[in-house]
Design a protein around this motif. Structure first.
Motif, PDB file in Angstrom:
ATOM      1  N   VAL A   1       0.829  -1.213   0.000  1.00  0.00           N
ATOM      2  CA  VAL A   1       0.000   0.000   0.000  1.00  0.00           C
ATOM      3  C   VAL A   1       0.865   1.266   0.000  1.00  0.00           C
ATOM      4  N   GLY A   2       1.579   1.457   1.103  1.00  0.00           N
ATOM      5  CA  GLY A   2       2.305   2.723   1.275  1.00  0.00           C
ATOM      6  C   GLY A   2       3.404   2.934   0.261  1.00  0.00           C
ATOM      7  N   GLY A   3       4.070   1.834  -0.143  1.00  0.00           N
ATOM      8  CA  GLY A   3       5.162   1.967  -1.088  1.00  0.00           C
ATOM      9  C   GLY A   3       4.703   2.528  -2.417  1.00  0.00           C
ATOM     10  N   TYR A   4       3.576   2.080  -2.874  1.00  0.00           N
ATOM     11  CA  TYR A   4       3.070   2.547  -4.169  1.00  0.00           C
ATOM     12  C   TYR A   4       2.569   3.991  -4.088  1.00  0.00           C
ATOM     13  N   ILE A   5       1.979   4.304  -2.942  1.00  0.00           N
ATOM     14  CA  ILE A   5       1.564   5.692  -2.757  1.00  0.00           C
ATOM     15  C   ILE A   5       2.784   6.602  -2.739  1.00  0.00           C
ATOM     16  N   PHE A   6       3.835   6.146  -2.015  1.00  0.00           N
ATOM     17  CA  PHE A   6       5.074   6.928  -1.970  1.00  0.00           C
ATOM     18  C   PHE A   6       5.689   7.080  -3.355  1.00  0.00           C
ATOM     19  N   ALA A   7       5.656   5.973  -4.170  1.00  0.00           N
ATOM     20  CA  ALA A   7       6.201   6.020  -5.527  1.00  0.00           C
ATOM     21  C   ALA A   7       5.449   7.036  -6.388  1.00  0.00           C
ATOM     22  N   LEU A   8       4.108   7.032  -6.253  1.00  0.00           N
ATOM     23  CA  LEU A   8       3.293   7.980  -7.002  1.00  0.00           C
ATOM     24  C   LEU A   8       3.629   9.413  -6.595  1.00  0.00           C
ATOM     25  N   GLY A   9       3.819   9.619  -5.295  1.00  0.00           N
ATOM     26  CA  GLY A   9       4.155  10.947  -4.803  1.00  0.00           C
ATOM     27  C   GLY A   9       5.508  11.421  -5.315  1.00  0.00           C
ATOM     28  N   MET A  10       6.480  10.524  -5.319  1.00  0.00           N
ATOM     29  CA  MET A  10       7.805  10.913  -5.797  1.00  0.00           C
ATOM     30  C   MET A  10       7.778  11.241  -7.282  1.00  0.00           C
ATOM     31  N   VAL A  11       6.981  10.487  -8.074  1.00  0.00           N
ATOM     32  CA  VAL A  11       6.884  10.792  -9.525  1.00  0.00           C
ATOM     33  C   VAL A  11       6.280  12.180  -9.719  1.00  0.00           C
ATOM     34  N   MET A  12       5.264  12.499  -8.905  1.00  0.00           N
ATOM     35  CA  MET A  12       4.644  13.811  -9.028  1.00  0.00           C
ATOM     36  C   MET A  12       5.641  14.909  -8.614  1.00  0.00           C
ATOM     37  N   ALA A  13       6.430  14.615  -7.559  1.00  0.00           N
ATOM     38  CA  ALA A  13       7.449  15.597  -7.161  1.00  0.00           C
ATOM     39  C   ALA A  13       8.491  15.781  -8.254  1.00  0.00           C
ATOM     40  N   ALA A  14       8.922  14.680  -8.890  1.00  0.00           N
ATOM     41  CA  ALA A  14       9.891  14.779  -9.988  1.00  0.00           C
ATOM     42  C   ALA A  14       9.313  15.578 -11.158  1.00  0.00           C
ATOM     43  N   LEU A  15       8.032  15.379 -11.453  1.00  0.00           N
ATOM     44  CA  LEU A  15       7.364  16.119 -12.509  1.00  0.00           C
ATOM     45  C   LEU A  15       7.364  17.611 -12.193  1.00  0.00           C
ATOM     46  N   PHE A  16       7.064  17.916 -10.928  1.00  0.00           N
ATOM     47  CA  PHE A  16       7.013  19.316 -10.533  1.00  0.00           C
ATOM     48  C   PHE A  16       8.405  19.946 -10.619  1.00  0.00           C
ATOM     49  N   LEU A  17       9.452  19.204 -10.158  1.00  0.00           N
ATOM     50  CA  LEU A  17      10.823  19.742 -10.222  1.00  0.00           C
ATOM     51  C   LEU A  17      11.273  19.950 -11.674  1.00  0.00           C
ATOM     52  N   ARG A  18      10.931  18.952 -12.519  1.00  0.00           N
ATOM     53  CA  ARG A  18      11.331  19.088 -13.947  1.00  0.00           C
ATOM     54  C   ARG A  18      10.593  20.249 -14.586  1.00  0.00           C
ATOM     55  N   TRP A  19       9.393  20.469 -14.175  1.00  0.00           N
ATOM     56  CA  TRP A  19       8.638  21.593 -14.725  1.00  0.00           C
ATOM     57  C   TRP A  19       9.263  22.913 -14.316  1.00  0.00           C
ATOM     58  N   LEU A  20       9.819  22.960 -13.033  1.00  0.00           N
ATOM     59  CA  LEU A  20      10.459  24.180 -12.564  1.00  0.00           C
ATOM     60  C   LEU A  20      11.744  24.501 -13.340  1.00  0.00           C
ATOM     61  N   VAL A  21      12.517  23.493 -13.678  1.00  0.00           N
ATOM     62  CA  VAL A  21      13.793  23.735 -14.360  1.00  0.00           C
ATOM     63  C   VAL A  21      13.662  23.613 -15.881  1.00  0.00           C
ATOM     64  N   ASP A  22      12.469  23.432 -16.348  1.00  0.00           N
ATOM     65  CA  ASP A  22      12.277  23.245 -17.797  1.00  0.00           C
ATOM     66  C   ASP A  22      12.799  24.429 -18.596  1.00  0.00           C
ATOM     67  N   PRO A  23      12.657  25.667 -18.089  1.00  0.00           N
ATOM     68  CA  PRO A  23      13.211  26.792 -18.881  1.00  0.00           C
ATOM     69  C   PRO A  23      14.711  26.677 -19.066  1.00  0.00           C
ATOM     70  N   ILE A  24      15.364  26.021 -18.182  1.00  0.00           N
ATOM     71  CA  ILE A  24      16.818  25.913 -18.270  1.00  0.00           C
ATOM     72  C   ILE A  24      17.203  24.776 -19.211  1.00  0.00           C
ATOM     73  N   PHE A  25      16.609  23.609 -19.050  1.00  0.00           N
ATOM     74  CA  PHE A  25      17.037  22.428 -19.813  1.00  0.00           C
ATOM     75  C   PHE A  25      16.265  22.268 -21.116  1.00  0.00           C
TER      76      PHE A  25
END
Length: 850
Positions: free
Chosen positions: A24-48
């Motif tokens: 249960v928790g592992g998959y929820i955590f995995a989903l959360g980390m993917v969303m965090a990675a998406l948000f971080l990539r979106w923040l640095v997208d102007p650079i890369f």
């Protein structure tokens, strides 16, 4: 070990939690980390821009695989691929998976992601193994610390137990060296010497059974170390290091390792000095008690004869370590002493001490104070009162009064030439012996006085009987003859003097003129009844009646009537004797007898007190201390109790006899058949198989006393059983015969019988024909006296070896039609007759039990 087990349990619990998290928790955590990675990539997208579209997702995958494991990481990889390809790979906002450039990017993403997952799994597994190993190390450390604490607590508890044990405990190592001991052990030995087997000679001990000194190699500790021998409860005497002697119980047990090798030994010491002293004191106390009971039995066993009392004194002296004894009796003045018995002194000294005045004795104050006197260290004393015994070499002197009530009979003293003093126990012992001797001396005096009074009574009775006989012989008896209708025909001069009438005044008149009421009104009916039935009531028997003189005075008469025939004519002759003077004489005799009987009763009653004490103390000794006596001692104790009980039974019988002499017996109409039947049915000794009793079906009613008749019948039945032939069941036949105005009861047995020369004395006091019998010699005397008080007689017919026939003759009861409301007893009193209910009298049980 306990802590390690706890850690293992925690690991298992953590594993279960991880599985739950994976699901249960592992998959929820995995989903959360993917969303965090998406948000971080979106923040640095102007650079890369389109460069490195998946680098933030690789960071998420690394974190997920490290935190939650491979499953959630794979989910995060797939989600990262889809989201990254959709938002950051050209063309954007479209999921284009094909194309050479895109496939290269996707391949690189998968390769890097797989590498990250593989590295994460490896690193996670290594971390878990490290944590588990760390936890095991922590558990082992905690277990070792716990065991150390428990071992320390056990050693502390063991030391406390050893220090508080009342038993000495010593510990020896494999070489036999004493390495430790508790305070009790050091107290027993007065210290400690920590030496090996070769140094055990410094410990001194002796075997109590042989007195031999214990060699070093013979000590139980040495044998336990050198031979592996276990020793238990060896009783030895030791000399402690402070010089005191003690008796201890010694025990030693070898200690062995797992292979059976001796690694040391445990030695136990228990101080039993006090217990041994108590046992010795108890043995002396038991012997003292046995000696006192033997003394009491000896002093009170014979008829006032104090035989071998000097032997008793010598035993008392030997037991108490006394060298001499003296018994003195006071003279008539009470101020001087006459030597009765002495031991441990020469004949010359005995003559010198034969007569002493109280004033010149150690016990000079005893006539006034009546207390024991103890004098110590006589040889160092200058007191004039001790010079007499000092000259005999005596060092300690204990003198005790022989006192009965307020009378000082004499003194009893014990002396020692070796001891300077007698202890309290010795004093109590001497005092008790003195009391016993005083009771025995007083008893002997009373017995002698009782015999003297008995002889005086017998002489008085003989004298008064002779005087009465002389009066009767010298007086003229009145003789009157009447016809069968009661008309006076002849009168002699004595009858004239007795009644005060002249012959002329009496002849031709009815004889009832000489009778008071109620006989005056009934005499004609008596004669008519006799003429019609021939049933005799007075004829042939002497009878006491009342006469009436001419002046109207009433007086007692002895009347004997005989029947005679001259041809066809019947007449009756009456022999009359005025017994007025005899009645007065008998009254004086009864008064004198009663006075002596009261005196005898008091003496007999007072004798029971020491006997009860003997039986009581004997029973206490038998119940509480019999384990300290051997078989011979228990036999002596049984004899003491039996002798005291036998003497008590003798006294009880004597009291019963005295009671019969002193008290009157109320006379009632008794159903003898019912009384006998109830007696046989109520007491086992009168029933088969112990006894066979053949009893007639019917018995006449008699005028008697219920308790007295029960006692008579019980004594006769018990005698028949007691004096049966050996190995033969006693058989008793009981029946009754009517004889005019009396009923004769017969008791016939198959016992040993009575020789003719002894039959005349068996109804006397203290008459025992068989010295080995258990009787007291009073039973038949009591039967005779009770029967006489009920106006009856008793007798016996017997042949030696053929059994006996005892008979009791009592007045027959009046029938319902001819009942006489006034029954005259032999003492002259009148008592109303009535039929008594068959309710057991209170004393019947006592009579039968005795």
């Amino acid at each position: 070990m306990r802590c390690q087990s706890e850690w293992v349990g925690k690991d298992k619990m953590n594993g279960a939690n991880e599985k739950t998290s994976f699901k249960v928790g592992g998959y929820i955590f995995a989903l959360g980390m993917v969303m965090a990675a998406l948000f971080l990539r979106w923040l640095v997208d102007p650079i890369f821009g389109n460069q490195l579209p998946f680098w933030t997702f690789w960071l998420a995958i690394g974190v997920v695989v490290w935190r939650t494991g491979l499953g959630p990481a794979l989910v995060a990889t797939v989600l990262g691929l889809v989201v990254g390809a959709y938002f950051f790979v050209a063309p954007r906002n479209a999921l284009t998976l094909f194309g050479t450039f895109n496939l290269a990017i996707f391949g690189a993403y998968v390769t890097v992601s797989a590498t990250l997952c593989a590295l994460g799994v490896v690193m996670r597994s290594a971390q878990r193994r490290s944590e588990l190993q760390y936890r095991k190390i922590l558990a082992q450390k905690e277990s070792m610390e716990h065991e150390a604490r428990e071992r320390e607590q056990s050693e502390t508890l063991l030391r406390i137990v050893l220090d508080t044990l009342p038993v000495g405990v010593w510990i020896l190592n494999a070489q036999g060296l004493i390495v430790g001991g508790n305070p009790a052990g050091r107290e027993i030995w007065g210290g400690a010497k920590y030496v090996g087997v070769e140094g055990f000679g410094e410990y001194k001990g002796w075997w109590t059974d042989t007195g031999k000194q214990i060699e070093p190699q013979e000590w139980s500790a040495a044998r336990a170390i050198t031979k592996g021998e276990t020793s238990l409860n060896e009783e030895i005497e030791i000399e402690a290091f402070d010089g005191t002697r003690k008796i201890i119980l010694n025990a030693a047990v070898p200690l062995r390792d797992s292979k059976g090798g001796i690694t040391g030994a445990i030695l136990l010491n228990q101080d039993i000095t006090g217990r041994k002293r108590s046992e010795t004191g108890l043995a002396r106390q038991n012997y003292r008690i046995a000696l006192l009971h033997e003394a009491a039995a000896h002093l009170l066993s014979s008829e006032g004869q104090l035989e071998d009392i000097a032997g008793l004194y010598q035993r008392v002296a030997d037991f108490s370590q006394a060298d001499a004894f003296f018994e003195y009796a006071t003279d008539a003045s009470g101020q001087n002493l006459d030597l009765q018995l002495a031991g441990g002194i020469s004949e010359e000294s005995r003559e010198r001490l034969r007569h002493l005045a109280f004033a010149q004795c150690i016990c000079h104050a005893m006539p006034e104070q009546r207390r024991a006197v103890l004098v110590c260290n006589i040889q160092e004393s200058d007191d004039p009162a001790v010079q007499v015994v000092k000259s005999l070499g005596i060092r300690a002197y204990s003198c005790h009064p022989l006192q009965a009530g307020d009378r000082l009979l004499g003194t009893l003293a014990f002396a020692s030439r070796q001891r300077d003093a007698f202890g309290p126990e010795d004093q109590d012992f001497f005092q008790t012996v003195a009391r016993y001797v005083a009771v025995a001396r007083e008893r002997a005096r009373l017995m002698a006085e009782l015999r003297r009074h008995t002889e005086q009574l017998e002489e008085l009775v003989a004298e008064r009987t002779a005087r009465l006989h002389t009066i009767v012989e010298t007086a003229a008896d009145g003789i009157i003859t009447i016809d069968e209708y009661g008309t006076i025909e002849t009168v002699n001069p004595a009858a004239e003097r007795i009644f005060g009438y002249t012959t002329r005044e009496m002849v031709g008149q009815n004889v009832k003129m000489l009778m008071p009421e109620p006989d005056h009104g009934k005499h004609d009916d008596y004669l008519a009844h006799y003429r019609e039935t021939g049933e005799r009531r007075i004829i042939g028997h002497g009878r006491e009646v009342e006469g009436k003189r001419k002046d109207g005075s009433i007086f007692p008469l002895d009347l004997a009537v005989s029947e005679s025939w001259i041809g066809a004519r019947r007449f009756f002759t009456g022999l009359l004797r005025d017994i007025s003077q005899r009645k007065e004489t008998e009254k004086r005799l009864r008064d004198a007898t009663e006075e002596l009987e009261q005196f005898s009763y008091s003496i007999i009653h007072d004798m029971r007190a020491p006997l009860r004490a003997m039986v009581g103390f004997g029973n206490i000794l038998n119940e509480e201390h019999t384990s300290h006596l051997d078989e011979e001692g228990r036999d002596y104790l049984r004899r003491i109790i039996t002798s005291a009980q036998r003497m008590d039974h003798l006294i009880l019988d004597a009291l019963s006899y005295s009671k019969v002499l002193r008290e009157g017996l109320p006379l009632d109409t008794i159903d003898a058949g019912t009384l006998l039947q109830e007696m046989v049915e109520s007491y086992p000794q009168f029933q088969p198989p112990r006894t066979e009793i053949d009893m007639a079906k019917e018995f006449p009613r008699v005028t008697a006393n219920y308790a007295g008749l029960t006692q008579c019948f019980s004594n006769l039945l018990n005698n028949a059983i007691k004096f049966g032939k050996p190995h033969q069941t006693p058989r008793v036949r009981i029946w009754a015969e009517k004889q005019e105005e009396f009923v004769r009861f017969w008791f016939e047995d198959n016992g040993i019988g009575i020789a003719p020369e002894h039959q005349h004395r068996i109804f006397g006091m203290y008459q025992r024909l068989n010295a080995e019998s258990e009787g007291t010699g009073i039973g038949l005397a009591l039967v005779r006296k009770v029967v006489e008080r009920m106006n009856g007689t008793v007798g016996v017919e017997s042949k030696l070896g053929e059994g006996s026939r005892f008979w009791v003759e009592l007045p027959i009861a009046e029938n319902d039609e001819q009942r006489n409301p006034s029954i005259q007893a032999r003492d002259g009193s009148h008592q109303t007759a009535k039929v008594q209910r068959m309710t057991p009298a209170p004393q019947v049980g006592v009579i039968l039990n005795d």
